[in-house]
Motif scaffolding. Structure first.
Motif, mmCIF file in Angstrom:
data_model
loop_
_atom_site.group_PDB
_atom_site.id
_atom_site.type_symbol
_atom_site.label_atom_id
_atom_site.label_comp_id
_atom_site.label_asym_id
_atom_site.label_seq_id
_atom_site.Cartn_x
_atom_site.Cartn_y
_atom_site.Cartn_z
ATOM 1 N N SER A 244 0.434 -1.042 0.321
ATOM 2 C CA SER A 244 0.201 -0.316 0.050
ATOM 3 C C SER A 244 0.774 1.255 0.158
ATOM 4 C CB SER A 244 -1.081 0.066 1.138
ATOM 5 O OG SER A 244 -2.088 1.172 1.412
ATOM 6 N N ILE A 261 2.191 0.238 -8.465
ATOM 7 C CA ILE A 261 0.000 0.426 -8.957
ATOM 8 C C ILE A 261 -0.302 -0.583 -8.801
ATOM 9 C CG2 ILE A 261 -1.270 2.186 -9.915
ATOM 10 C CD1 ILE A 261 1.062 4.580 -10.027
ATOM 11 N N GLN A 262 0.115 -1.356 -10.073
ATOM 12 C CA GLN A 262 -0.283 -2.841 -10.199
ATOM 13 C C GLN A 262 -0.664 -3.365 -9.249
ATOM 14 O OE1 GLN A 262 1.945 -3.235 -14.236
ATOM 15 N NE2 GLN A 262 0.230 -3.579 -14.901
ATOM 16 N N PHE A 265 -3.548 -2.273 -6.479
ATOM 17 C CA PHE A 265 -5.363 -1.697 -7.322
ATOM 18 C C PHE A 265 -5.148 -3.505 -7.143
ATOM 19 C CE2 PHE A 265 -4.139 2.155 -6.701
ATOM 20 C CZ PHE A 265 -5.461 2.784 -6.875
ATOM 21 N N ASP A 351 -5.949 -4.802 -2.880
ATOM 22 C CA ASP A 351 -6.803 -4.221 -3.536
ATOM 23 C C ASP A 351 -7.494 -3.377 -2.385
ATOM 24 O OD1 ASP A 351 -8.699 -6.173 -5.169
ATOM 25 O OD2 ASP A 351 -8.597 -7.853 -3.334
ATOM 26 N N ARG A 353 -8.543 -0.723 -3.164
ATOM 27 C CA ARG A 353 -9.968 0.053 -4.035
ATOM 28 C C ARG A 353 -10.762 -0.158 -2.902
ATOM 29 N NH1 ARG A 353 -10.590 2.084 -8.760
ATOM 30 N NH2 ARG A 353 -9.210 0.661 -10.421
ATOM 31 N N GLN A 361 -7.600 7.288 -2.577
ATOM 32 C CA GLN A 361 -7.517 7.072 -4.052
ATOM 33 C C GLN A 361 -7.284 8.103 -5.297
ATOM 34 O OE1 GLN A 361 -10.160 3.670 -4.643
ATOM 35 N NE2 GLN A 361 -10.913 3.710 -3.163
ATOM 36 N N LEU A 365 -4.109 8.745 -7.891
ATOM 37 C CA LEU A 365 -4.421 8.620 -9.070
ATOM 38 C C LEU A 365 -4.443 9.575 -10.655
ATOM 39 C CD1 LEU A 365 -7.271 5.761 -9.303
ATOM 40 C CD2 LEU A 365 -5.228 5.123 -9.692
ATOM 41 N N ILE A 377 -6.542 0.548 -15.191
ATOM 42 C CA ILE A 377 -6.504 1.141 -13.803
ATOM 43 C C ILE A 377 -7.621 2.373 -14.183
ATOM 44 C CG2 ILE A 377 -5.556 1.322 -11.521
ATOM 45 C CD1 ILE A 377 -2.965 1.002 -11.652
ATOM 46 N N GLN A 379 -10.192 5.008 -12.200
ATOM 47 C CA GLN A 379 -10.601 5.548 -10.872
ATOM 48 C C GLN A 379 -11.910 5.249 -10.712
ATOM 49 O OE1 GLN A 379 -10.331 9.769 -9.956
ATOM 50 N NE2 GLN A 379 -8.515 10.096 -11.445
#
Length: 527
Positions: A244, A261-262, A265, A351, A353, A361, A365, A377, A379
């Motif tokens: 995170s 980031i991948q 998310f 995850d 999100r 978030q 992004l 990815i 929003q």
């Protein structure tokens, strides 16, 4: 860590990845040979583990998407079938004595993977802990891509191993890093040549692992290291926190940032077994599964599950999630057996999100320089996203003391368990292990006399040695090829393996299986 030190570390490893840096010998297994259509009647419902990449749950797709009606003529020969099934096969025998004054609890292990997604989203790992006794085995089921499962499978064993190390061993690690001396090896990996590693992020992973052991050294309670159960639980949570944080901070280059980031998310479930002198500790977060194969004194076999699935079918797990949020959200947290109507597992790595606030978030992004569309990815916040976090990676840890009758442990992603029960899996591995065919029960009420006669003929024909040398391959073969009578159907197997990539995911999931065979001398000695 300074840029100079990082460059020296990478130079020391010869440009190899993190696992090579910490491992004195990395076992890379060569390909192993197996010795040895009408489409299926009903496709899997459209149920990706986290809906579509645009964030919608895919529920409307369940009502409208059907398998295309195609006339297909898939003809795979037996040789081609075996080549597909054996492509990721791995078999490793472990020395009977661990070199530290006692027998090894593991005699050997066998593993395999078969993809439905392109690319494969599952991952696996296996390694010996060199600074503490014992072995680690893991199965990781990715969703929303493979990035999270990849990062977790590479890094989690190090976090677990470091957690169990004593203060004196951690001091040796830190002193070696400070003085640029060779670092004592932490893990010995057993890898298949198809296993992939994020080489570009190795320096980042070393940095954050070092920060972790520095914090353990600063703790007054660490001393002799954590017990395996505590190490597993803490390592899961700490790695998820690092995933995170890495997505929120500036990193050395765009490739490293995109990877972070991948990984954050996307998501993955994880089931990890630590087999050590005390027995078996299993940590599970999600719906992978660990099942023990037990042979009783009378020769009969039984399945002993060491995990529980963390999904909506588990009433205790649903109640746990409910308790963490206001009563007013009781009707919206679990919708259509999914978390917030979107995610099937109720525990997972990544995850974000389902963990970060909407504001965080949006900030990550919008303020980053990454091409989010290229990374797939978007929003999006799940519906009724009121009191995050809704998801966590805290594992459920179980302990089992090994007994002489405990013969093997099956670790597998839910792609296997979608196709067979715990008892069926244990029966198949026992059949493969002993060479004795254990017939599955069939109710006479299901068959007429003609069907019963045909079934008896097929069963007589089956009284031959198993084709597969590898128990994990044997499970995958039967998961895909078993018909409604519980018998192997070569035509069905050929069809399932020949499905094009755009159809395969509609009929099956990625399947990853590792079968760990125990050393009977170990359990006799300890008992």
């Amino acid at each position: 860590m300074s840029g100079y030190l990082r460059s020296r570390l990478l130079l020391y490893t010869g440009g190899r990845h993190l696992t090579s840096f910490f491992a004195p010998s990395q076992h890379v297994l060569p390909d192993t040979r197996c010795r040895t259509f009408p489409l299926p009647s009903q496709a899997r419902s459209f149920s990706s583990r986290r809906g579509r990449s645009d964030g919608s749950s895919g529920q409307e797709g369940e009502n409208t998407l059907r398998a295309p009606r195609r006339e297909m003529d898939f003809k795979l020969s037996r040789l081609q079938i075996n080549a597909v099934l054996c492509a990721n096969e791995q078999s490793v025998r472990i020395p009977e004595f661990d070199g530290r004054g006692g027998p090894s609890p593991v005699l050997r292990f066998e593993s395999n993977q078969l993809s439905a997604n392109t690319p494969l989203e599952d991952r696996r790992n296996s390694a010996s802990c060199l600074q503490t006794r014992g072995m680690l085995f893991g199965v990781f089921d990715g969703h929303g891509g493979h990035a999270c499962a990849q990062a977790v499978s590479e890094r989690l064993p190090y976090y677990i191993a470091v957690s169990m190390m004593s203060e004196s061993v951690l001091e040796d690690l830190e002193a070696a890093m400070e003085t640029l001396r060779p670092v004592p090896p932490i893990l010995q990996w057993y890898k298949h040549h198809n296993d992939y590693n994020y080489r570009e992020s190795a320096a980042l992973y070393v940095d954050h692992l070092r920060v972790y052991w520095q914090e353990l050294l600063a703790s007054e309670e660490h001393c002799d290291g954590m017990r395996p159960s505590d190490a597993l639980s803490y390592a899961f949570q700490r790695l998820d926190t690092d995933l995170s944080l890495e997505a929120q901070v500036p990193l050395a280059n765009d490739l490293m940032r995109n990877t972070a980031i991948q990984a954050a998310f996307a998501g993955c479930t994880a089931c990890v077994a630590y087999v050590g002198p005390e027995g078996v500790h299993v940590a599970n977060a999600g719906d992978c599964r660990a099942v023990l194969g037990v042979q009783e004194h009378d020769g009969s076999w039984s399945a002993l599950p060491l995990t529980q699935d963390h999904n909506a079918a588990n009433v205790t797990e649903v109640e746990r999630v409910w308790r963490q949020h206001p009563a007013s959200e009781r009707q919206t947290i679990i919708v259509d057996d999914r978390l917030l109507g979107v995610l099937m597992p109720l525990r997972a790595f990544g995850d974000v999100r389902f963990k970060w606030s909407r504001e965080l978030q949006q900030s990550v992004l919008e303020n980053g320089d990454s091409d989010l569309e290229a990374l797939n990815i978007y929003q999006y916040a799940p519906p009724n996203y009121l009191t995050p976090p809704y998801l966590e990676a805290t594992p459920e840890v179980t302990y089992h003391r090994l007994r002489p009758q405990d013969r093997f442990l099956i670790l597998a992603s839910d792609g296997l368990w979608d196709e067979m029960t715990n008892d069926e899996a244990v029966r198949l591995v026992a059949e493969h292990l002993t060479g004795i065919h254990l017939q599955a029960r069939v109710s006479a009420s299901q068959l007429n006399l003609g069907q019963m006669h045909q079934l008896l003929l097929r069963r007589r024909a089956r009284a031959t040695p198993a084709l597969d040398l590898n128990g994990a391959t044997h499970l995958i073969r039967h998961a895909l090829g078993t018909n409604e009578y519980g018998e192997m159907d070569q035509e069905r197997l050929a069809t399932m393996l020949a499905l094009p990539s755009d159809l395969a995911r509609m009929y099956r999931d990625d399947i990853t299986v590792t079968v760990i065979y125990f050393n009977s001398n170990f359990s006799k000695t300890t008992n």
